[in-house]
Design a protein around this motif. Structure first.
Motif, PDB file in Angstrom:
ATOM      1  N   ALA A 187      -6.129 -10.269   3.479  1.00 59.11           N
ATOM      2  CA  ALA A 187      -6.656 -11.623   3.680  1.00 59.11           C
ATOM      3  C   ALA A 187      -5.494 -12.580   3.533  1.00 59.11           C
ATOM      4  CB  ALA A 187      -7.766 -11.927   2.676  1.00 59.11           C
ATOM      5  N   GLY A 188      -4.644 -12.604   4.524  1.00 58.63           N
ATOM      6  CA  GLY A 188      -3.465 -13.455   4.445  1.00 58.63           C
ATOM      7  C   GLY A 188      -2.337 -12.711   3.760  1.00 58.63           C
ATOM      8  N   PRO A 189      -1.106 -13.223   3.936  1.00 59.80           N
ATOM      9  CA  PRO A 189       0.073 -12.484   3.463  1.00 59.80           C
ATOM     10  C   PRO A 189       0.107 -12.291   1.953  1.00 59.80           C
ATOM     11  CG  PRO A 189       0.664 -14.662   4.267  1.00 59.80           C
ATOM     12  CD  PRO A 189      -0.752 -14.442   4.647  1.00 59.80           C
ATOM     13  N   ASP A 190      -0.531 -13.169   1.200  1.00 58.58           N
ATOM     14  CA  ASP A 190      -0.401 -13.012  -0.248  1.00 58.58           C
ATOM     15  C   ASP A 190      -1.633 -12.366  -0.873  1.00 58.58           C
ATOM     16  OD1 ASP A 190      -2.055 -15.104   0.184  1.00 58.58           O
ATOM     17  OD2 ASP A 190      -1.295 -16.336  -1.464  1.00 58.58           O
ATOM     18  N   LYS A 191      -2.523 -11.864  -0.053  1.00 63.16           N
ATOM     19  CA  LYS A 191      -3.673 -11.147  -0.587  1.00 63.16           C
ATOM     20  C   LYS A 191      -3.821  -9.835   0.174  1.00 63.16           C
ATOM     21  CE  LYS A 191      -7.192 -14.385  -2.392  1.00 63.16           C
ATOM     22  NZ  LYS A 191      -6.344 -14.985  -3.334  1.00 63.16           N
ATOM     23  N   THR A 192      -3.296  -8.792  -0.386  1.00 67.68           N
ATOM     24  CA  THR A 192      -3.427  -7.496   0.276  1.00 67.68           C
ATOM     25  C   THR A 192      -3.764  -6.452  -0.766  1.00 67.68           C
ATOM     26  OG1 THR A 192      -1.074  -7.086   0.018  1.00 67.68           O
ATOM     27  CG2 THR A 192      -1.789  -7.950   2.142  1.00 67.68           C
ATOM     28  N   ARG A 193      -4.494  -5.458  -0.315  1.00 70.01           N
ATOM     29  CA  ARG A 193      -4.767  -4.335  -1.208  1.00 70.01           C
ATOM     30  C   ARG A 193      -4.728  -3.072  -0.384  1.00 70.01           C
ATOM     31  NH1 ARG A 193     -10.507  -2.902  -3.985  1.00 70.01           N
ATOM     32  NH2 ARG A 193     -10.003  -0.717  -4.374  1.00 70.01           N
ATOM     33  N   LEU A 194      -4.109  -2.063  -0.959  1.00 69.65           N
ATOM     34  CA  LEU A 194      -3.965  -0.804  -0.258  1.00 69.65           C
ATOM     35  C   LEU A 194      -4.345   0.286  -1.245  1.00 69.65           C
ATOM     36  CD1 LEU A 194      -1.022  -0.050   1.943  1.00 69.65           C
ATOM     37  CD2 LEU A 194      -1.483   1.561   0.144  1.00 69.65           C
ATOM     38  N   ALA A 195      -5.276   1.126  -0.854  1.00 67.54           N
ATOM     39  CA  ALA A 195      -5.715   2.192  -1.756  1.00 67.54           C
ATOM     40  C   ALA A 195      -5.437   3.529  -1.106  1.00 67.54           C
ATOM     41  CB  ALA A 195      -7.206   2.043  -2.060  1.00 67.54           C
ATOM     42  N   LEU A 196      -4.670   4.347  -1.801  1.00 63.38           N
ATOM     43  CA  LEU A 196      -4.434   5.705  -1.333  1.00 63.38           C
ATOM     44  C   LEU A 196      -5.470   6.591  -2.009  1.00 63.38           C
ATOM     45  CD1 LEU A 196      -2.863   8.040  -0.083  1.00 63.38           C
ATOM     46  CD2 LEU A 196      -1.277   7.912  -1.977  1.00 63.38           C
ATOM     47  N   LEU A 197      -6.311   7.215  -1.199  1.00 65.99           N
ATOM     48  CA  LEU A 197      -7.426   7.961  -1.760  1.00 65.99           C
ATOM     49  C   LEU A 197      -7.049   9.414  -1.974  1.00 65.99           C
ATOM     50  CD1 LEU A 197     -10.294   6.579   0.485  1.00 65.99           C
ATOM     51  CD2 LEU A 197      -9.217   5.549  -1.485  1.00 65.99           C
ATOM     52  N   GLY A 198      -7.149   9.854  -3.201  1.00 65.87           N
ATOM     53  CA  GLY A 198      -7.022  11.277  -3.495  1.00 65.87           C
ATOM     54  C   GLY A 198      -8.413  11.858  -3.632  1.00 65.87           C
ATOM     55  N   THR A 199      -8.490  13.163  -3.831  1.00 61.42           N
ATOM     56  CA  THR A 199      -9.808  13.785  -3.894  1.00 61.42           C
ATOM     57  C   THR A 199     -10.651  13.161  -4.990  1.00 61.42           C
ATOM     58  OG1 THR A 199      -8.727  15.793  -3.230  1.00 61.42           O
ATOM     59  CG2 THR A 199     -10.985  15.981  -3.953  1.00 61.42           C
ATOM     60  N   LEU A 200     -10.131  13.164  -6.202  1.00 61.25           N
ATOM     61  CA  LEU A 200     -10.875  12.512  -7.282  1.00 61.25           C
ATOM     62  C   LEU A 200      -9.960  11.526  -7.988  1.00 61.25           C
ATOM     63  CD1 LEU A 200     -12.918  15.459  -8.803  1.00 61.25           C
ATOM     64  CD2 LEU A 200     -13.733  13.644  -7.338  1.00 61.25           C
ATOM     65  N   GLY A 201      -9.192  10.816  -7.189  1.00 59.82           N
ATOM     66  CA  GLY A 201      -8.288   9.851  -7.774  1.00 59.82           C
ATOM     67  C   GLY A 201      -7.951   8.796  -6.758  1.00 59.82           C
ATOM     68  N   GLU A 202      -7.232   7.817  -7.197  1.00 64.14           N
ATOM     69  CA  GLU A 202      -6.921   6.726  -6.291  1.00 64.14           C
ATOM     70  C   GLU A 202      -5.709   5.988  -6.827  1.00 64.14           C
ATOM     71  OE1 GLU A 202     -10.370   4.561  -5.007  1.00 64.14           O
ATOM     72  OE2 GLU A 202      -9.260   2.690  -4.912  1.00 64.14           O
ATOM     73  N   THR A 203      -4.821   5.609  -5.926  1.00 58.79           N
ATOM     74  CA  THR A 203      -3.719   4.739  -6.302  1.00 58.79           C
ATOM     75  C   THR A 203      -3.860   3.465  -5.491  1.00 58.79           C
ATOM     76  OG1 THR A 203      -2.314   6.652  -6.669  1.00 58.79           O
ATOM     77  CG2 THR A 203      -1.234   4.531  -6.488  1.00 58.79           C
ATOM     78  N   ASP A 204      -3.857   2.356  -6.167  1.00 60.15           N
ATOM     79  CA  ASP A 204      -4.010   1.074  -5.485  1.00 60.15           C
ATOM     80  C   ASP A 204      -2.746   0.244  -5.649  1.00 60.15           C
ATOM     81  OD1 ASP A 204      -6.784   1.978  -5.934  1.00 60.15           O
ATOM     82  OD2 ASP A 204      -7.275   0.058  -5.009  1.00 60.15           O
ATOM     83  N   VAL A 205      -2.355  -0.415  -4.577  1.00 58.24           N
ATOM     84  CA  VAL A 205      -1.307  -1.425  -4.673  1.00 58.24           C
ATOM     85  C   VAL A 205      -1.963  -2.735  -4.265  1.00 58.24           C
ATOM     86  CG1 VAL A 205       0.953  -2.169  -3.887  1.00 58.24           C
ATOM     87  CG2 VAL A 205       0.449   0.265  -4.057  1.00 58.24           C
ATOM     88  N   ILE A 206      -2.050  -3.643  -5.199  1.00 61.33           N
ATOM     89  CA  ILE A 206      -2.799  -4.878  -4.962  1.00 61.33           C
ATOM     90  C   ILE A 206      -1.862  -6.065  -5.111  1.00 61.33           C
ATOM     91  CG2 ILE A 206      -4.722  -6.311  -5.731  1.00 61.33           C
ATOM     92  CD1 ILE A 206      -5.797  -3.633  -7.022  1.00 61.33           C
ATOM     93  N   ARG A 207      -1.842  -6.919  -4.115  1.00 59.16           N
ATOM     94  CA  ARG A 207      -1.096  -8.151  -4.261  1.00 59.16           C
ATOM     95  C   ARG A 207      -2.070  -9.306  -4.178  1.00 59.16           C
ATOM     96  NH1 ARG A 207       3.342 -11.300  -0.807  1.00 59.16           N
ATOM     97  NH2 ARG A 207       3.344 -13.064  -2.235  1.00 59.16           N
ATOM     98  N   ASN A 208      -2.074 -10.109  -5.195  1.00 54.38           N
ATOM     99  CA  ASN A 208      -2.956 -11.268  -5.231  1.00 54.38           C
ATOM    100  C   ASN A 208      -2.116 -12.447  -5.679  1.00 54.38           C
ATOM    101  OD1 ASN A 208      -5.117 -12.909  -5.191  1.00 54.38           O
ATOM    102  ND2 ASN A 208      -6.155 -12.001  -6.957  1.00 54.38           N
ATOM    103  N   GLY A 209      -1.759 -13.318  -4.726  1.00 55.43           N
ATOM    104  CA  GLY A 209      -0.879 -14.420  -5.058  1.00 55.43           C
ATOM    105  C   GLY A 209       0.473 -13.879  -5.479  1.00 55.43           C
ATOM    106  N   SER A 210       0.900 -14.211  -6.682  1.00 56.21           N
ATOM    107  CA  SER A 210       2.211 -13.752  -7.112  1.00 56.21           C
ATOM    108  C   SER A 210       2.124 -12.488  -7.972  1.00 56.21           C
ATOM    109  CB  SER A 210       2.921 -14.868  -7.888  1.00 56.21           C
ATOM    110  OG  SER A 210       2.122 -15.235  -9.000  1.00 56.21           O
ATOM    111  N   ASP A 211       0.913 -12.012  -8.175  1.00 54.33           N
ATOM    112  CA  ASP A 211       0.765 -10.803  -8.991  1.00 54.33           C
ATOM    113  C   ASP A 211       0.761  -9.567  -8.109  1.00 54.33           C
ATOM    114  OD1 ASP A 211       0.440 -11.996 -11.507  1.00 54.33           O
ATOM    115  OD2 ASP A 211      -1.598 -12.578 -10.955  1.00 54.33           O
ATOM    116  N   VAL A 212       1.511  -8.565  -8.523  1.00 56.48           N
ATOM    117  CA  VAL A 212       1.450  -7.283  -7.837  1.00 56.48           C
ATOM    118  C   VAL A 212       1.072  -6.220  -8.854  1.00 56.48           C
ATOM    119  CG1 VAL A 212       2.717  -5.560  -6.534  1.00 56.48           C
ATOM    120  CG2 VAL A 212       3.190  -7.972  -6.171  1.00 56.48           C
TER     121      VAL A 212
END
Lengths: 367, 325
Positions: A101-126
């Motif tokens: 949702a715009g350059p400073d709001k992104t989220r990416l979730a890598l889905l594992g079988t029973l796990g997940e890694t998320d990289v979330i950018r919200n404003g200046s927080d990563v």
């Protein structure tokens, strides 16, 4: 029904028919989906390039499948399916979910079988959240914003957009750009832009970028190596929605019990390179450029009886690679589908998306 | 054919069916009727509207009593229910630090929330225990009756073959749902007793209320039970092939174990989506935020496909078979 009493053997037609219908139906759906070529108004390659660069993306959410079959030897602890580790992205098939949702709001979730890694950018927080380790890493970007750090040594593009950007940066006179067949991806009509290196020594035959006809956003990205039709690397949306996602998607609060580490921004820190390493040089331009790095430690490890777990690991990996030699010296060759790497015995490492011959040539001229 | 029809129409079906199957008793002249007669009986349950229809759920209820009343099945369910208790107690006693490297499934989350005992137990039992339990019931369904010599009596009571199969499969389905819920609820109770509850942390790192968590757990149970029902359909078919319930049970267990093993071999990745057990692990999708229900669709479709193919195969096999025991 009565025919089934007189000829009970005919009953077997029912399960057989059901099985055939299911298998055939599944196959047919797949075939039609890939064969269907939507008719779209003509658009030239130049127009598509402009579309790509001017596309304004308000919001997007979707599911992305990433397949990498780079022809790497299987390394311990790297790759594999169902793993939610970011480093595993380098090979195998992975499913990711993306929100934008715009350059400073992104989220990416890598889905594992029973796990997940998320990289979330919200404003200046990563935030980087790892469900299997139950830990979160937090870093704060500067006031000016800036891009999400991409300093990871294993950084591979994780959305078709990112991949397309990297490919477009490589467009220069050595590239032939054309328009391929249109396709349907994630239920949407798409143009296909084909980038073809003119140089014969390139291992890349084609790069195909499918661009959404309406939103001008890349939906699929494929690298096709020489001599085959199957992509060695592919990122594609399997489901995509251009609605702006709910802002709540980008809010991350580490759950209680989570190990939270504050990380300073690592934009320019060379992630794994020891201080003694010289800066690598690039020989050539465009598709056939070769990266040359001097790694004296490698030579030390390779022939001396250096001790230690890391030396053993390096030796065992190098030992599994074929030995090559020529006017340029001798070394070990790692031949992937779209790139080749050469580790010479005198401690140089050459990497490029080129044939081994080109690497030897560079090694000869770059003693 | 006319002879069979005549028997079916004239006599109360109990008599008619007895003629049909009674290969040994009838001897010479009836031998020719044997197959068709036996088959005809399966359908006269549909063709003749007899007062026996009013019985309705009686057969089904007796089947459930059979499944849940047997000592061996009760012992099996007790063993299934013991696993979550053992997990909870072991985690409580050993007090391992929560952040274990590559802790399987949901074990690392147990100490912070008892809710995860249920999920960890389901994850553990999904690999072997739950499939064995379903295999035991499914293998026993038809072959068990045949082995005890009760199958032909069941069919002589006015029960059509199709109805028999339907009731047997319904019993398997009820059992599959019951054991999954049993494991989950015992796990939940044990977990809450030893570790307490509270908001549930999802795989995505977001927290939801305990009620929402319970709903998700219920959905996980439903999804897994559907997968087990697909195994049960295969089991029902295998059970119609033999008169040895043990043999059927072992065959079904081996099928599910083989499916799990094949699923682990990366070289066979083209085969994986077609394997019976491949989609079972997708229950984790229900624990993400937001839940993508599309991700559950392949699992449900594959289960539906397995159920359709193997139920019709069971029907084909059982309808055409001589019932001699």
């Amino acid at each position: 029904m009565s025919v089934f009493h007189t000829r009970p053997a005919l009953r077997w037609l029912v399960p057989t028919g059901t099985a055939l219908a299911i298998i055939g139906g599944g196959a047919a759906v797949g075939t039609f989906a890939s064969a269907a070529e939507p008719s779209l108004p003509e658009r030239s390659a130049a127009q598509l390039l402009v579309d790509l660069q001017t596309a304004r993306l308000d919001g997007l959410s979707g599911t992305v499948i990433k397949r990498a079959d780079l022809g790497l030897p299987s390394l311990p602890g790297i790759g594999g399916q169902g793993s939610a580790e970011l480093t595993s992205l380098i090979s195998g098939t992975h499913t990711l979910r993306v929100w934008h949702a715009g350059p400073d709001k992104t989220r990416l979730a890598l889905l594992g079988t029973l796990g997940e890694t998320d990289v979330i950018r919200n404003g200046s927080d990563v935030w980087v959240w790892d469900s299997q380790q139950n830990e979160a890493r937090h870093s704060t970007l500067g006031v000016g914003g800036g891009a999400v750090p991409k300093g990871r040594p294993d950084h591979l593009p994780s959305t078709p957009q990112e991949a397309a950007e990297q490919a477009l940066a490589a467009i220069d006179p050595s590239t032939e750009v054309s328009v391929g067949r249109s396709a349907t991806i994630a239920g949407r009509d798409a143009y296909e832009l084909v980038l073809e290196p003119r140089d014969e020594t390139s291992l890349v035959d084609q790069i195909k970028i499918a661009i959404d006809a309406g939103e001008h956003v890349p939906l699929r990205f494929q690298i096709i190596p020489q001599g085959t039709r199957t992509p060695a690397f592919e990122i594609a949306f399997t489901q995509v929605d251009f609605e702006r996602p709910d802002p709540a998607q980008f809010a991350f609060n580490p759950p209680p019990g989570t190990k939270v580490t504050e990380e300073p921004l690592t934009a320019d820190k060379p992630a794994t390179s020891p201080a003694s390493l010289e800066r690598p040089t690039v020989v050539g331009t465009g598709w056939t450029s070769v990266l040359v790095a001097k790694v004296p430690q490698l030579a030390a490890v390779a022939d001396a009886d250096a001790q230690g777990g890391q030396a053993d690991l390096v030796r065992s990996i190098l030992g599994g690679l074929p030995k090559v030699s020529g006017d340029w010296g001798s070394g070990r060759l790692l031949k992937g589908k779209v790139f080749t790497a050469l580790a010479t015995d005198d401690g140089r490492v050459l990497i490029g998306a080129v044939t081994p011959e080109r690497l030897y040539e560079v090694a000869q001229g770059n003693r | 054919m006319s002879a069979v029809d005549a028997v079916g129409d004239a006599a109360p079906s109990g008599v008619g069916t007895a003629t049909g199957i009674g290969t040994a008793a009838e001897g010479g002249p009836a031998a020719g009727l044997d197959r068709t007669g036996g088959t005809g009986m399966g359908s006269d349950g549909q063709r003749i509207r007899r007062p026996g229809r009013a019985v309705g759920t009686r057969f089904f209820r007796s089947e459930l009593r059979l499944i849940f009343g047997r000592r061996r099945n009760q012992a099996g369910m007790l063993a299934l229910a013991a696993v979550p208790v053992i997990i909870a107690v072991a985690m409580r006693v050993t007090d391992v630090p929560a952040e274990g490297h590559n802790a399987p499934g949901f074990f690392s989350s147990i100490t912070s929330n008892g809710f995860f005992v249920a999920l960890a137990a389901l994850g553990v039992e999904l690999g072997l225990f739950l499939p064995i339990a379903v295999a035991a019931i499914a293998g026993d369904s038809v072959a068990g009756e045949a082995n005890l010599g009760t199958l032909r009596y069941l069919l002589t009571v006015p029960v059509g073959r199709n109805r028999l199969l339907a009731v047997k499969y319904a019993g398997i389905v009820v059992f599959a749902f019951t054991v999954t819920l049993l494991v989950a609820s015992v796990g939940l109770v044990a977990g809450l007793a030893l570790f307490g509850g509270g908001p549930v942390t999802l795989l995505s790192g977001t927290q939801v209320g305990f009620g929402d968590g319970l709903l998700r757990l219920l959905a996980v149970c439903g999804y897994l039970a559907v997968g087990l029902c697909a195994l049960g359909a295969v089991g029902l078919f295998v059970s119609t092939l033999t008169e040895q319930p043990m043999g059927a049970t072992i065959a079904i267990t081996m099928l599910s174990v083989t499916s799990f093993v094949l699923d682990q071999i990366p070289q066979l990745d083209w085969l994986h989506p077609y394997l019976l057990t491949h989609h079972w692990q997708a229950f984790g999708e229900l624990l993400r935020d937001p839940v993508e229900f599309d991700a559950l669709r392949p699992g449900l479709l594959s289960a539906a496909a397995y159920i359709a193919v193997f139920l019709s195969a069971a029907w084909a096999r059982f309808g055409a078979r001589d019932v001699t025991s």
